[in-house]
Scaffold this motif. Sequence first.
Motif, PDB file in Angstrom:
ATOM      1  N   ASN A   1       6.453   5.556   6.990  1.00  0.00           N
ATOM      2  CA  ASN A   1       7.732   6.176   6.611  1.00  0.00           C
ATOM      3  C   ASN A   1       7.888   7.840   6.738  1.00  0.00           C
ATOM      4  N   ILE A   2       6.817   8.415   6.252  1.00  0.00           N
ATOM      5  CA  ILE A   2       7.074   9.996   6.307  1.00  0.00           C
ATOM      6  C   ILE A   2       5.987  10.774   7.046  1.00  0.00           C
ATOM      7  N   ILE A   3       4.638  10.458   7.034  1.00  0.00           N
ATOM      8  CA  ILE A   3       3.735  11.302   7.677  1.00  0.00           C
ATOM      9  C   ILE A   3       3.653  11.087   9.060  1.00  0.00           C
TER      10      ILE A   3
ATOM     11  N   PHE B   1       8.638   3.907  13.924  1.00  0.00           N
ATOM     12  CA  PHE B   1       7.451   3.643  12.937  1.00  0.00           C
ATOM     13  C   PHE B   1       8.162   2.950  11.593  1.00  0.00           C
ATOM     14  N   PRO B   2       8.966   3.754  10.782  1.00  0.00           N
ATOM     15  CA  PRO B   2       9.347   2.983   9.692  1.00  0.00           C
ATOM     16  C   PRO B   2      10.160   1.750   9.987  1.00  0.00           C
TER      17      PRO B   2
ATOM     18  N   SER C   1       0.775  -1.330   0.008  1.00  0.00           N
ATOM     19  CA  SER C   1      -0.092  -0.042  -0.025  1.00  0.00           C
ATOM     20  C   SER C   1       0.894   1.355  -0.038  1.00  0.00           C
ATOM     21  N   LEU C   2       0.730   1.907  -0.975  1.00  0.00           N
ATOM     22  CA  LEU C   2       1.578   3.246  -1.259  1.00  0.00           C
ATOM     23  C   LEU C   2       1.392   4.205   0.092  1.00  0.00           C
ATOM     24  N   ILE C   3      -0.053   4.237   0.345  1.00  0.00           N
ATOM     25  CA  ILE C   3      -0.594   5.181   1.675  1.00  0.00           C
ATOM     26  C   ILE C   3       0.000   4.811   2.848  1.00  0.00           C
ATOM     27  N   ALA C   4       0.011   3.425   3.331  1.00  0.00           N
ATOM     28  CA  ALA C   4       0.545   2.759   4.395  1.00  0.00           C
ATOM     29  C   ALA C   4       2.159   3.194   4.394  1.00  0.00           C
ATOM     30  N   ASN C   5       2.762   2.845   3.062  1.00  0.00           N
ATOM     31  CA  ASN C   5       4.179   3.252   2.885  1.00  0.00           C
ATOM     32  C   ASN C   5       4.422   4.822   3.474  1.00  0.00           C
ATOM     33  N   LEU C   6       3.623   5.630   2.943  1.00  0.00           N
ATOM     34  CA  LEU C   6       3.867   7.164   3.240  1.00  0.00           C
ATOM     35  C   LEU C   6       3.595   7.530   4.545  1.00  0.00           C
TER      36      LEU C   6
END
Length: 236
Positions: A23-25, A52-53, A15-20
Amino acid sequence: MTQATPEKNPKKNESLIANLLFNIIIPTVILMKLSGDEYLGTRWAIVVALAFPIIYGLRDYTRTQKVNFFSALGVVSVMLTGGISLLELDPKYIAIKEAAIPGLLGLATLISLKTPYPLVKTFLYNDKVLQVEKVADALKTHGTEAAFEKTLSNASVIVACAFFLSSILNYILAKVLLVSPPGTVAFNAELGKMTALSFPVIMVPAMVVMMSAMFYLFRSINKLTHLSLEDIIVQQ
């Protein structure tokens, strides 16, 4: 009366959303908003944000039971950032680390051209993306194998350029943003801002270069094999 065998659940795509998000948000919000003494404090904010990441990378391993090279590299990078920050070392070491990892990948990509296992085959030309055996047969049929090796070399240079671009942008971003002393709320906020800007400032340009390498490779395969992209792409 026979019972139908249940279908196996297909593997879920990443999932791109889960990744962002992981790892970022989330790390960005924690570092920028929760580093004050009334919340987590500077040290615990770094620990929680970088957890988290790390957890996301470990989850990827338990889900696939395979070591994803880029996930593993991301975990190592995050742990180095955390260690440098918690030890309150000079921020220049974070800038050096940020530049070193993609820079070493770029060098490894170029060096691998002198080996039987060029890394471009890992990044672009692999059996998860393309029907490599079908391509190999077509290259042999048309006598264009030597030309294709030249194509792989050119694609490797483009991929290496993507890593070098990421290295330069990483270093500039870290040097520009990380100006406060480590162990302060301001430093954590700057670290969070660097994390937030890493995607649009670094990832997007690097991905544009990487996509250029992929487009060049696919176009060359079409020219050398007379196969269309639909003929060689792995059907998901």
